[in-house]
Motif scaffolding. Structure first.
Motif, short mmCIF file in Angstrom:
data_model
loop_
_atom_site.label_atom_id
_atom_site.label_comp_id
_atom_site.label_asym_id
_atom_site.label_seq_id
_atom_site.Cartn_x
_atom_site.Cartn_y
_atom_site.Cartn_z
N LEU A 93 0.83 -1.20 0.00
CA LEU A 93 0.00 0.00 0.00
C LEU A 93 0.86 1.25 0.00
N SER A 94 0.35 2.29 -0.60
CA SER A 94 1.07 3.55 -0.58
C SER A 94 0.84 4.24 0.76
N VAL A 95 1.70 5.15 1.09
CA VAL A 95 1.59 5.89 2.35
C VAL A 95 0.30 6.71 2.36
N THR A 97 -2.58 5.97 0.98
CA THR A 97 -3.70 5.07 1.28
C THR A 97 -3.78 4.77 2.76
N ILE A 98 -2.65 4.55 3.39
CA ILE A 98 -2.63 4.27 4.83
C ILE A 98 -3.17 5.47 5.61
N PHE A 99 -2.76 6.69 5.24
CA PHE A 99 -3.27 7.87 5.94
C PHE A 99 -4.77 8.04 5.74
N VAL A 101 -7.01 5.63 5.28
CA VAL A 101 -7.66 4.62 6.11
C VAL A 101 -7.62 5.03 7.57
N LEU A 102 -6.48 5.53 8.04
CA LEU A 102 -6.38 5.98 9.44
C LEU A 102 -7.31 7.16 9.71
#
Length: 119
Positions: A93-95, A97-99, A101-102
């Motif tokens: 996952l790209s950074v 995408t993680i942000f 989702v968070l």
């Protein structure tokens, strides 16, 4: 001197096109064996390599080195060219995408839990 491996006949001197064709044949056999549950791929691959090894024992050291240079080189080359599993497919996952989702999880927690506890 003429020897045969899996239906491919090799003369003396060795023809690179014959060696490359054998490598493609072995790769095709392994690709087909993936879909057969009764075949253990590790044993199947070892059997292929054993047949190649037995053949190369009959060659002089220079011819043996040439054979493996073409055979192994072609197997490595065609292993890299796999359109079904490109190199970037397992990049994760790209950074960004993680942000995202968070942020969604934080919004759900805030509006679902924290706001109800505070009020």
């Amino acid at each position: 001197m003429t020897n045969t491996i899996d239906g491919f006949t090799f003369g003396n001197p060795l023809e690179p096109s014959d060696i490359i064709a054998l490598a493609h044949h072995h790769k095709k056999q392994l690709d087909e064996a993936i879909f057969h549950q009764e075949i253990h791929l590790g044993h199947y691959c070892l059997e292929q390599r054993k047949r190649v090894h037995d053949y190369t024992q009959t060659l002089d050291p220079a011819a043996k080195a040439e054979f493996y240079r073409y055979y192994d080189g072609e197997l490595k080359r065609i292993a890299v060219i796999d359109e079904e599993h490109p190199d970037d497919a397992e990049g994760g996952l790209s950074v960004f995408t993680i942000f995202i989702v968070l942020a969604v999880i934080a919004a759900i927690l805030y509006f679902g839990v924290v706001q109800n506890v505070v009020s």
